[in-house]
Motif scaffolding. Structure first.
Motif, PDB file in Angstrom:
ATOM      1  N   ASP A 142      -8.038  -6.151  -2.342  1.00 49.13           N
ATOM      2  CA  ASP A 142      -6.611  -6.032  -1.992  1.00 49.13           C
ATOM      3  C   ASP A 142      -5.849  -4.793  -2.338  1.00 49.13           C
ATOM      4  N   VAL A 143      -4.858  -4.109  -1.625  1.00 45.86           N
ATOM      5  CA  VAL A 143      -4.417  -3.107  -1.804  1.00 45.86           C
ATOM      6  C   VAL A 143      -3.013  -3.231  -1.407  1.00 45.86           C
ATOM      7  N   ASP A 144      -1.926  -3.058  -2.149  1.00 47.02           N
ATOM      8  CA  ASP A 144      -0.628  -3.261  -1.909  1.00 47.02           C
ATOM      9  C   ASP A 144       0.167  -1.821  -2.472  1.00 47.02           C
ATOM     10  N   VAL A 145       0.630  -1.245  -1.512  1.00 50.84           N
ATOM     11  CA  VAL A 145       1.560   0.250  -1.738  1.00 50.84           C
ATOM     12  C   VAL A 145       2.927  -0.159  -1.198  1.00 50.84           C
ATOM     13  N   THR A 146       3.960   0.121  -2.296  1.00 50.82           N
ATOM     14  CA  THR A 146       5.362   0.278  -1.637  1.00 50.82           C
ATOM     15  C   THR A 146       5.753   1.781  -1.904  1.00 50.82           C
ATOM     16  N   ALA A 147       6.562   2.238  -1.317  1.00 50.27           N
ATOM     17  CA  ALA A 147       6.981   3.517  -1.111  1.00 50.27           C
ATOM     18  C   ALA A 147       8.538   3.737  -1.014  1.00 50.27           C
ATOM     19  N   LEU A 152      14.946   4.611   2.250  1.00 49.15           N
ATOM     20  CA  LEU A 152      13.977   3.971   2.961  1.00 49.15           C
ATOM     21  C   LEU A 152      12.783   3.342   2.242  1.00 49.15           C
ATOM     22  N   THR A 153      12.520   2.123   2.151  1.00 49.07           N
ATOM     23  CA  THR A 153      11.557   1.387   1.552  1.00 49.07           C
ATOM     24  C   THR A 153      10.538   0.961   2.734  1.00 49.07           C
ATOM     25  N   THR A 154       9.281   1.457   2.481  1.00 51.30           N
ATOM     26  CA  THR A 154       7.923   0.866   3.140  1.00 51.30           C
ATOM     27  C   THR A 154       6.838   0.463   2.441  1.00 51.30           C
ATOM     28  N   ARG A 155       6.421  -0.595   2.924  1.00 52.69           N
ATOM     29  CA  ARG A 155       5.286  -1.472   1.927  1.00 52.69           C
ATOM     30  C   ARG A 155       4.337  -1.772   3.010  1.00 52.69           C
ATOM     31  N   ALA A 156       2.907  -1.356   2.577  1.00 51.67           N
ATOM     32  CA  ALA A 156       1.743  -1.627   3.229  1.00 51.67           C
ATOM     33  C   ALA A 156       0.980  -2.560   2.298  1.00 51.67           C
ATOM     34  N   VAL A 157       0.679  -3.755   2.848  1.00 51.79           N
ATOM     35  CA  VAL A 157      -0.287  -4.610   2.268  1.00 51.79           C
ATOM     36  C   VAL A 157      -1.424  -5.111   3.062  1.00 51.79           C
TER      37      VAL A 157
END
Length: 254
Positions: A142-147, A152-157
């Motif tokens: 599992d990879v969870d990245v929040t920038a 502006l907040t972007t999250r990729a899970v």
């Protein structure tokens, strides 16, 4: 399942399985907690995001490790058949800032690998063992990245779990007039069943301190090339990595 229940289940297996069966004099048992200080190198793709390189070294893992476990149990029958189970996982997290203080990024990575095999000892002499084996290897990633950038907040899970079949060979040779032995192991798997291709290679030495305890020193590498979902969509996940590093194991024999 969270990483903590995984570790507790594996630890229970390692501790309890030999206890109930060691009394059967046709079986011998090995239990080996071990430490692997790995690097992870390769590429990962999450959804529509561009492919990103992964380069995690042992210092990164030690600094950013939230929780981890590694253990191995093996049973061998006098008929020449045996089995072993190996499980290890790492739960890592990190955070940082973009250049100029433009924003921040946080990343969490979980990787767990469970291997279960049956083996047949085809050569057994006082100083040599040769085993052929086959089994399954379960990967859980599992990879969870929040920038956050410019307000502006972007999250990729993303992530997946999959099971690969594999076949391999294991060789052990006791060194002359010594308590040391040489160990070699290799397998290939995947075959397009889940991952396109997967492999393991290991080399090491074992020092037999007594009939009940041995120390293993070696180096192990495991590679996998896996993809799921449809490229260019949010469902896409690709994981093409090699996890490798030195290993030290503490082997208890029953």
């Amino acid at each position: 399942m969270s990483s903590l229940p995984r570790s507790l289940c594996c630890l229970s297996l390692c501790l309890l399985l030999p206890t109930g069966l060691a009394a059967q004099d046709k079986w011998s048992w090995k239990v080996a907690p071990y430490v692997l200080t790995p690097s992870i190198d390769g590429d990962v793709t999450l959804g529509r995001l561009a492919t990103a390189g992964i380069n995690v070294n042992p210092a990164d893992i030690i600094e950013r490790l939230n929780l981890g476990f590694m253990g191995y149990v093996e049973g061998y029958h006098t008929s020449g058949w045996g089995f072993n189970i190996d499980y290890g996982f790492m739960d890592l997290s990190d955070n940082g800032s973009f250049a100029g203080g433009a924003g921040t990024a946080n990343a969490d990575i979980f990787q767990g690998i469970l291997t279960a095999v049956a083996f047949r000892r085809v050569v057994q002499t006082p100083d040599t063992n040769l085993d052929l084996y086959g089994g399954i290897r379960w990967w859980d990633t599992d990879v969870d990245v929040t920038a956050t950038l410019g307000g502006l907040t972007t999250r990729a899970v993303s992530g997946d779990s999959w099971v690969d079949p594999h076949i391999g060979i294991r060789y052990e040779k006791q060194l002359p007039n010594s308590d040391w032995s040489l160990n070699l192991q290799g397998d290939i798997g995947g075959f397009g069943v889940s991952s396109d291709f997967a492999w393991t290679a290991a080399v090491g030495v074992t020092w037999r301190a007594s009939d009940k305890f041995s120390l293993e020193l070696g180096y192990r590498a495991q590679g996998v090339d896996f993809a799921s979902g449809v490229a260019g969509t949010p469902s896409y996940f690709a994981y093409d990595t090699v996890t490798h590093g030195p290993k030290i194991g503490f082997v208890f024999t029953f």
